[in-house]
Write a protein that holds these residues in place. Structure first.
Motif, PDB file in Angstrom:
ATOM      1  N   MET A 107       0.929  -1.019   0.027  1.00 29.82           N
ATOM      2  CA  MET A 107       0.055  -0.005   0.054  1.00 29.82           C
ATOM      3  C   MET A 107       1.040   1.122   0.031  1.00 29.82           C
ATOM      4  N   THR A 156       3.052   4.106   3.082  1.00 25.56           N
ATOM      5  CA  THR A 156       2.713   3.028   4.005  1.00 25.56           C
ATOM      6  C   THR A 156       2.688   1.771   3.351  1.00 25.56           C
ATOM      7  N   ALA A 168      -1.439   0.288   8.763  1.00 32.07           N
ATOM      8  CA  ALA A 168      -0.601   1.202   7.669  1.00 32.07           C
ATOM      9  C   ALA A 168       0.851   1.424   8.353  1.00 32.07           C
ATOM     10  N   THR A 173       1.128  -2.301   4.104  1.00 37.48           N
ATOM     11  CA  THR A 173       0.286  -3.223   4.697  1.00 37.48           C
ATOM     12  C   THR A 173       1.155  -4.257   5.449  1.00 37.48           C
ATOM     13  N   THR A 209       1.199   5.448  -0.863  1.00 39.51           N
ATOM     14  CA  THR A 209       0.443   6.811  -1.402  1.00 39.51           C
ATOM     15  C   THR A 209       1.566   7.510  -1.963  1.00 39.51           C
ATOM     16  N   ARG A 266      -7.314  -0.957   8.726  1.00 41.34           N
ATOM     17  CA  ARG A 266      -6.179  -1.857   8.593  1.00 41.34           C
ATOM     18  C   ARG A 266      -5.028  -1.205   8.889  1.00 41.34           C
ATOM     19  N   ARG A 290      -0.622   3.118  12.617  1.00 48.82           N
ATOM     20  CA  ARG A 290      -1.371   3.947  11.865  1.00 48.82           C
ATOM     21  C   ARG A 290      -2.541   3.064  11.446  1.00 48.82           C
ATOM     22  N   ARG A 291      -3.651   3.248  11.271  1.00 49.80           N
ATOM     23  CA  ARG A 291      -4.825   2.657  10.728  1.00 49.80           C
ATOM     24  C   ARG A 291      -5.386   3.566   9.572  1.00 49.80           C
ATOM     25  N   THR A 292      -5.764   2.721   8.538  1.00 51.06           N
ATOM     26  CA  THR A 292      -6.579   3.205   7.239  1.00 51.06           C
ATOM     27  C   THR A 292      -7.838   3.690   7.830  1.00 51.06           C
ATOM     28  N   ALA A 293      -8.535   4.110   6.980  1.00 49.06           N
ATOM     29  CA  ALA A 293     -10.049   4.489   7.078  1.00 49.06           C
ATOM     30  C   ALA A 293     -10.988   3.293   7.467  1.00 49.06           C
ATOM     31  N   GLN A 318       4.228  10.128   2.390  1.00 48.09           N
ATOM     32  CA  GLN A 318       3.231   9.211   2.942  1.00 48.09           C
ATOM     33  C   GLN A 318       3.365   7.856   2.844  1.00 48.09           C
TER      34      GLN A 318
END
Length: 146
Positions: A1, A9, A48, A11, A3, A46, A40-43, A7
């Protein structure tokens, strides 16, 4: 994953591939508070992981592979999380571990030396055809090569 570059990140599966840890071990490390920051977590909820997380996990893997106890790993992570001001404590922890690793290496060198000697004994006996009875518990005497 991934971006944007700043940023980036990863998985949990990508981090497992990059670190050699299983997904289960990554979750365990997180539960044991071995990471230096919260993952951190995704929306969607999951994990990140950041490149810093991956670098830190690679360090943990090497420290663990070298036999650092979990308690020391936990202490080291806590010190790093606290930030500047405890570098002497971190250094002492790492130096103590280095001494343990050096002792393990010395012990393994002794083992290797003995193994090399025994390989030489076997090689010579096989080369000269005198291996029959070598290490036979019935015929082995204190003077006999074992």
């Amino acid at each position: 994953m991934t971006t944007s570059a700043d940023q980036e990140t990863f998985t949990i599966g990508e981090v497992a591939d990059r670190t050699g840890l299983s997904v289960h071990a990554l979750r365990y490390y997180e539960r044991e508070d071995l990471l230096i920051g919260p993952v951190r977590r995704t929306a969607g909820g999951r994990r990140a992981y950041s490149p810093v997380d991956v670098d830190w996990l690679r360090i943990l893997v090497k420290l663990r592979e070298s036999g650092m106890p979990l308690a020391d790993l936990t202490r080291f992570a806590a010190l790093v999380r606290q930030g500047p001001g405890n570098e002497e404590d971190r250094l002492r922890l790492l130096e103590d571990h280095r001494l343990r690793v050096e002792a393990q290496i010395a012990a393994l060198e002794e083992c290797r030396s003995l193994i090399e000697w025994k390989v030489g004994v076997y090689t010579e006996h096989l080369r000269t055809g005198s291996a029959t009875g070598l290490w036979d518990p019935v015929t082995t005497t204190p003077d006999h090569d074992v």
